[in-house]
Design a protein around this motif. Structure first.
Motif, PDB file in Angstrom:
ATOM      1  N   CYS A 192       0.837  -1.200   0.000  1.00 44.02           N
ATOM      2  CA  CYS A 192       0.000   0.000   0.000  1.00 44.02           C
ATOM      3  C   CYS A 192       0.876   1.255   0.000  1.00 44.02           C
ATOM      4  CB  CYS A 192      -0.937   0.004   1.207  1.00 44.02           C
ATOM      5  SG  CYS A 192      -2.245  -1.226   1.070  1.00 44.02           S
ATOM      6  N   LEU A 193       1.993   1.210   0.721  1.00 44.50           N
ATOM      7  CA  LEU A 193       2.911   2.349   0.718  1.00 44.50           C
ATOM      8  C   LEU A 193       3.504   2.534  -0.684  1.00 44.50           C
ATOM      9  CD1 LEU A 193       4.494   4.596   2.067  1.00 44.50           C
ATOM     10  CD2 LEU A 193       6.167   2.916   2.831  1.00 44.50           C
ATOM     11  N   ALA A 194       3.872   1.419  -1.313  1.00 50.15           N
ATOM     12  CA  ALA A 194       4.423   1.513  -2.674  1.00 50.15           C
ATOM     13  C   ALA A 194       3.399   2.127  -3.621  1.00 50.15           C
ATOM     14  CB  ALA A 194       4.831   0.127  -3.170  1.00 50.15           C
ATOM     15  N   ARG A 195       2.121   1.723  -3.459  1.00 50.36           N
ATOM     16  CA  ARG A 195       1.062   2.285  -4.301  1.00 50.36           C
ATOM     17  C   ARG A 195       0.946   3.795  -4.081  1.00 50.36           C
ATOM     18  NH1 ARG A 195      -4.887   0.316  -3.009  1.00 50.36           N
ATOM     19  NH2 ARG A 195      -4.274   1.171  -0.990  1.00 50.36           N
ATOM     20  N   ALA A 196       1.098   4.226  -2.826  1.00 55.03           N
ATOM     21  CA  ALA A 196       0.992   5.650  -2.530  1.00 55.03           C
ATOM     22  C   ALA A 196       2.150   6.434  -3.144  1.00 55.03           C
ATOM     23  CB  ALA A 196       0.939   5.865  -1.018  1.00 55.03           C
ATOM     24  N   LEU A 197       3.300   5.751  -3.320  1.00 53.80           N
ATOM     25  CA  LEU A 197       4.483   6.468  -3.816  1.00 53.80           C
ATOM     26  C   LEU A 197       4.617   6.420  -5.331  1.00 53.80           C
ATOM     27  CD1 LEU A 197       7.196   5.298  -1.239  1.00 53.80           C
ATOM     28  CD2 LEU A 197       5.844   7.401  -1.207  1.00 53.80           C
ATOM     29  N   VAL A 198       3.855   5.541  -5.993  1.00 55.52           N
ATOM     30  CA  VAL A 198       4.152   5.226  -7.386  1.00 55.52           C
ATOM     31  C   VAL A 198       3.974   6.433  -8.319  1.00 55.52           C
ATOM     32  CG1 VAL A 198       1.874   4.359  -8.102  1.00 55.52           C
ATOM     33  CG2 VAL A 198       3.930   3.382  -9.104  1.00 55.52           C
ATOM     34  N   LEU A 199       3.082   7.356  -7.961  1.00 55.53           N
ATOM     35  CA  LEU A 199       2.900   8.538  -8.825  1.00 55.53           C
ATOM     36  C   LEU A 199       3.788   9.701  -8.373  1.00 55.53           C
ATOM     37  CD1 LEU A 199      -0.989   8.578  -9.413  1.00 55.53           C
ATOM     38  CD2 LEU A 199       0.789   7.760 -10.957  1.00 55.53           C
ATOM     39  N   ARG A 200       4.708   9.439  -7.438  1.00 54.37           N
ATOM     40  CA  ARG A 200       5.592  10.474  -6.886  1.00 54.37           C
ATOM     41  C   ARG A 200       4.828  11.693  -6.387  1.00 54.37           C
ATOM     42  NH1 ARG A 200      10.965  10.014 -10.500  1.00 54.37           N
ATOM     43  NH2 ARG A 200      11.252   7.807 -10.054  1.00 54.37           N
ATOM     44  N   PRO A 201       3.999  11.501  -5.385  1.00 46.28           N
ATOM     45  CA  PRO A 201       3.188  12.611  -4.871  1.00 46.28           C
ATOM     46  C   PRO A 201       4.054  13.647  -4.151  1.00 46.28           C
ATOM     47  CG  PRO A 201       2.993  10.739  -3.426  1.00 46.28           C
ATOM     48  CD  PRO A 201       3.800  10.267  -4.607  1.00 46.28           C
ATOM     49  N   ARG A 202       3.544  14.878  -4.116  1.00 46.46           N
ATOM     50  CA  ARG A 202       4.275  15.928  -3.410  1.00 46.46           C
ATOM     51  C   ARG A 202       3.946  15.914  -1.923  1.00 46.46           C
ATOM     52  NH1 ARG A 202       2.057  20.647  -5.656  1.00 46.46           N
ATOM     53  NH2 ARG A 202       0.779  19.357  -6.997  1.00 46.46           N
ATOM     54  N   TRP A 203       2.828  15.251  -1.585  1.00 37.40           N
ATOM     55  CA  TRP A 203       2.410  15.175  -0.187  1.00 37.40           C
ATOM     56  C   TRP A 203       2.089  13.739   0.165  1.00 37.40           C
ATOM     57  CZ3 TRP A 203       3.085  19.468   2.517  1.00 37.40           C
ATOM     58  CH2 TRP A 203       3.166  20.676   1.792  1.00 37.40           C
ATOM     59  N   LEU A 204       2.511  13.345   1.359  1.00 37.40           N
ATOM     60  CA  LEU A 204       2.146  12.019   1.846  1.00 37.40           C
ATOM     61  C   LEU A 204       1.232  12.178   3.054  1.00 37.40           C
ATOM     62  CD1 LEU A 204       5.464  10.009   1.649  1.00 37.40           C
ATOM     63  CD2 LEU A 204       3.312   9.471   0.527  1.00 37.40           C
ATOM     64  N   ILE A 205       0.149  11.429   3.041  1.00 41.18           N
ATOM     65  CA  ILE A 205      -0.758  11.432   4.186  1.00 41.18           C
ATOM     66  C   ILE A 205      -0.732  10.013   4.742  1.00 41.18           C
ATOM     67  CG2 ILE A 205      -3.108  11.905   4.987  1.00 41.18           C
ATOM     68  CD1 ILE A 205      -2.165  14.330   3.552  1.00 41.18           C
ATOM     69  N   CYS A 206      -0.161   9.849   5.934  1.00 28.80           N
ATOM     70  CA  CYS A 206      -0.103   8.520   6.545  1.00 28.80           C
ATOM     71  C   CYS A 206      -1.055   8.499   7.730  1.00 28.80           C
ATOM     72  CB  CYS A 206       1.311   8.184   6.998  1.00 28.80           C
ATOM     73  SG  CYS A 206       2.459   8.153   5.611  1.00 28.80           S
ATOM     74  N   ASP A 207      -2.197   7.842   7.535  1.00 27.47           N
ATOM     75  CA  ASP A 207      -3.219   7.821   8.567  1.00 27.47           C
ATOM     76  C   ASP A 207      -3.057   6.554   9.402  1.00 27.47           C
ATOM     77  OD1 ASP A 207      -5.456   7.966  10.082  1.00 27.47           O
ATOM     78  OD2 ASP A 207      -6.888   7.659   8.457  1.00 27.47           O
ATOM     79  N   GLU A 208      -2.408   6.673  10.553  1.00 27.40           N
ATOM     80  CA  GLU A 208      -2.169   5.513  11.424  1.00 27.40           C
ATOM     81  C   GLU A 208      -1.525   4.380  10.629  1.00 27.40           C
ATOM     82  OE1 GLU A 208      -2.748   5.275  14.685  1.00 27.40           O
ATOM     83  OE2 GLU A 208      -4.586   6.328  15.253  1.00 27.40           O
ATOM     84  N   MET A 209      -0.578   4.736   9.778  1.00 28.95           N
ATOM     85  CA  MET A 209       0.002   3.752   8.860  1.00 28.95           C
ATOM     86  C   MET A 209       0.578   2.542   9.589  1.00 28.95           C
ATOM     87  SD  MET A 209       2.991   4.340   6.029  1.00 28.95           S
ATOM     88  CE  MET A 209       4.339   4.614   7.175  1.00 28.95           C
ATOM     89  N   THR A 210       1.113   2.759  10.774  1.00 29.53           N
ATOM     90  CA  THR A 210       1.850   1.673  11.434  1.00 29.53           C
ATOM     91  C   THR A 210       1.097   1.090  12.624  1.00 29.53           C
ATOM     92  OG1 THR A 210       2.984   3.279  12.811  1.00 29.53           O
ATOM     93  CG2 THR A 210       4.051   2.673  10.752  1.00 29.53           C
ATOM     94  N   ALA A 211      -0.156   1.474  12.799  1.00 31.50           N
ATOM     95  CA  ALA A 211      -0.883   1.044  13.996  1.00 31.50           C
ATOM     96  C   ALA A 211      -1.056  -0.476  14.068  1.00 31.50           C
ATOM     97  CB  ALA A 211      -2.246   1.723  14.056  1.00 31.50           C
ATOM     98  N   MET A 212      -1.108  -1.134  12.892  1.00 29.84           N
ATOM     99  CA  MET A 212      -1.342  -2.582  12.905  1.00 29.84           C
ATOM    100  C   MET A 212      -0.034  -3.377  12.828  1.00 29.84           C
ATOM    101  SD  MET A 212      -4.802  -2.720  12.381  1.00 29.84           S
ATOM    102  CE  MET A 212      -5.287  -4.161  11.434  1.00 29.84           C
ATOM    103  N   LEU A 213       1.102  -2.692  12.857  1.00 27.94           N
ATOM    104  CA  LEU A 213       2.349  -3.372  12.499  1.00 27.94           C
ATOM    105  C   LEU A 213       3.280  -3.540  13.697  1.00 27.94           C
ATOM    106  CD1 LEU A 213       2.967  -1.390   9.214  1.00 27.94           C
ATOM    107  CD2 LEU A 213       1.674  -3.495   9.531  1.00 27.94           C
ATOM    108  N   ASP A 214       4.233  -4.475  13.566  1.00 24.69           N
ATOM    109  CA  ASP A 214       5.208  -4.670  14.631  1.00 24.69           C
ATOM    110  C   ASP A 214       6.324  -3.629  14.505  1.00 24.69           C
ATOM    111  OD1 ASP A 214       7.387  -5.606  12.904  1.00 24.69           O
ATOM    112  OD2 ASP A 214       6.077  -7.328  12.574  1.00 24.69           O
ATOM    113  N   ALA A 215       7.204  -3.610  15.509  1.00 26.15           N
ATOM    114  CA  ALA A 215       8.192  -2.535  15.595  1.00 26.15           C
ATOM    115  C   ALA A 215       9.147  -2.518  14.400  1.00 26.15           C
ATOM    116  CB  ALA A 215       8.984  -2.670  16.891  1.00 26.15           C
ATOM    117  N   SER A 216       9.576  -3.699  13.932  1.00 26.95           N
ATOM    118  CA  SER A 216      10.581  -3.683  12.871  1.00 26.95           C
ATOM    119  C   SER A 216       9.962  -3.255  11.536  1.00 26.95           C
ATOM    120  CB  SER A 216      11.235  -5.056  12.746  1.00 26.95           C
ATOM    121  OG  SER A 216      10.333  -5.974  12.198  1.00 26.95           O
TER     122      SER A 216
END
Lengths: 220, 291
Positions: free
Chosen positions: A149-173
């Motif tokens: 999903c992060l790769a999809r967000a970056l693929v058009l080279r956006p000027r702004w990134l909006i990360c809405d609780e991007m890491t809330a479901m993920l482990d520390a590493s």
């Protein structure tokens, strides 16, 4: 510069979740937005990404006022934002392979031929190997799907990134590695960032500055 | 004690599973046989199912006429196969048309939202409140008897539930974050609809269409039985049962029994297959049914 000017938004005009919120992010800067669960931070993030029409107020992107919301926003304004949501399972169309998932924005804007070159490189950059990107969402873990999903967000080279609780479901590493990818991208392309979350330690280390939801809304 | 309970429970589950497999297999065989009979038999035998032989009228089942003959000496086996052919055609075409209308209306209502959605769905409620056989009779009564008025009548009365199902499905898909992600990725409305929403709705719509085929066949039979559907010389399952009414009172059972079996068995087989499909695409429902 990304400016939200006196935004009032919500899902019921009679009871908006926020009233008159102002938020400014300088070009290339990063702001962490902290707040408890359910307070309206995600709604604000969706307004900023032009995905939710506010009841009142304005979003100004690099001096240009947003000319619409969702599909009514002109394509170049919409695609100025790369958005990563909290739940990768819900953010990925279950029928697409990870390759298609990442390539989808390129195809949507008529740049499909670039996908063959761009997608594998980008997938490798977010840490997805060749064996993974042919799989469908139900065949990978939450962390792997969020990488896609992060790769999809970056693929058009956006000027702004909006990360809405991007890491809330993920482990520390995985969290560390995704934050690293975001920061690497921002260093290369000078993109700005709005990171929404409730993890004070993470956001204070990640962003140039943090702001608390209560300060933004005046404790309303 | 707890052990035996567990064993009994498991045995029951096993029996249910095997009956289900058996049911699906039987349905599949029957549907295949019906399709084969309807497609292959008429061109192969090349007999006139309308050939009248007054010397042979109302003969009971025999070796030369396995289903017997009707009141003007026509072979009932042949009439039943041709009737099934017509009824199946009406059922399938009506079900497909109804599903297309229902999908279009449901998707339009859900995609537009707001007052369009409210008005369209209230209209659906209004249509649903009229018994649909009555509405169907009203529609066929406006045309001369024939195959197409029956198709139109059945199609126009059967799209309502599909519209509801599709609307609900699109509404739930539309609010998923992956639609937000697609919009943010520059996708047009059309692209979101075709690439992300429609594929999610198609299994439900396809299932609704198959489930509708038996229902549409029953409706065709009902309309024809009431004398409003197909003209009586044209064999359909409904007209066969209708024209057999008189002889049944005289004690001749075969002109009613065989077309009746031809209505019931294929439609139940199609419904059985569709049921199995529904359980496949909706496993949670299966586990609920298991309890």
């Amino acid at each position: 510069m990304l400016e939200l000017r006196s935004v009032t938004a919500g899902y019921d005009r009679a009871a908006p979740v926020m009233r008159g919120v102002d938020l400014t992010i300088a070009a290339g800067a990063s702001v962490g937005l902290l707040g408890p669960s359910g307070c309206g931070k995600s709604t604000l993030a969706r307004v900023a990404a032009l995905l939710h029409r506010p009841d009142a107020g304005q979003v100004v992107i690099d001096g240009q006022p947003a000319r619409g919301w969702r599909h009514r926003a002109p394509r170049e304004q919409r695609t100025a934002f790369g958005v990563v949501f909290q739940q990768p399972r819900l953010s990925a169309d279950p029928r697409l392979t990870l390759t298609d998932l990442i390539a989808e924005p390129l195809r949507a804007v008529g740049r499909a031929p670039e996908a063959a070159a761009v997608v594998p490189a980008l997938a490798a950059r977010v840490g997805l190997g060749k064996d993974l990107i042919g799989r469908r969402p139900h065949e990978v873990s939450d962390g792997q799907l969020q990488r896609a999903c992060l790769a999809r967000a970056l693929v058009l080279r956006p000027r702004w990134l909006i990360c809405d609780e991007m890491t809330a479901m993920l482990d520390a590493s995985t969290t560390a590695s995704l934050v690293h990818v975001v920061e690497e991208y921002r260093a290369e392309h000078g993109a700005g960032l709005l990171a929404v979350g409730h993890d004070r330690v993470l956001l204070e280390r990640w962003c140039d500055g943090t702001t608390h939801w209560d300060d933004l809304t005046g404790g309303l | 004690m707890a052990d035996t309970k567990d064993l009994v429970w498991r045995a029951k589950g096993g029996v249910r599973r095997s009956t289900r497999a058996w049911r699906v297999r039987t349905s599949a065989v029957l549907v295949a046989a019906v399709v084969l009979a309807v497609l292959v038999v008429p061109p192969l035998v090349n007999l006139d199912e309308q050939a009248v032989d007054l010397g042979m009228k109302l003969h009971p089942p025999s070796l030369s006429h396995p289903f017997g003959t009707d009141d003007v000496g026509r072979d009932l086996l042949l009439r039943c196969v041709y009737g099934l052919r017509v009824s199946l055609l009406v059922g399938v075409v009506a079900a497909v048309v109804a599903t297309v209308i229902g999908t279009a209306v449901g998707a339009l209502a859900a995609a537009s939202g707001g007052w369009v959605d409210r008005i369209v769905m209230r209209l659906v409620d209004v249509f649903s409140s009229v018994p649909h056989l009555l509405l169907g009779i009203f529609i066929v009564a406006m045309f001369r008897p024939g195959v197409w008025p029956v198709v139109v009548s059945v199609a126009l009365t059967h799209w309502l539930s599909t519209a509801r199902i599709v609307r609900a499905e699109v509404l739930s898909l539309r609010s998923r974050p992956y639609v937000d992600a697609a919009i943010s990725g520059g996708a047009s409305r059309l692209r979101v609809a075709v690439r992300h929403l429609l594929p999610g709705v198609l299994p439900q719509a396809g299932l609704a269409a198959v489930l509708m085929v038996p229902h549409a066949i029953w409706h065709e039979s009902a309309l024809s039985f009431l004398g409003l559907g197909l003209p009586t010389h044209q064999a359909s399952l409904g007209t066969l049962v209708q024209s057999a009414r008189g002889s049944l009172l005289a004690g001749d059972w075969w002109p009613t029994l065989f077309p009746g079996v031809f209505i019931i068995v294929p439609t139940l087989a199609i419904a059985g297959l569709a049921g199995a499909w529904r359980e496949r695409i909706n496993p949670r429902r299966r586990s609920e049914l298991m309890l």
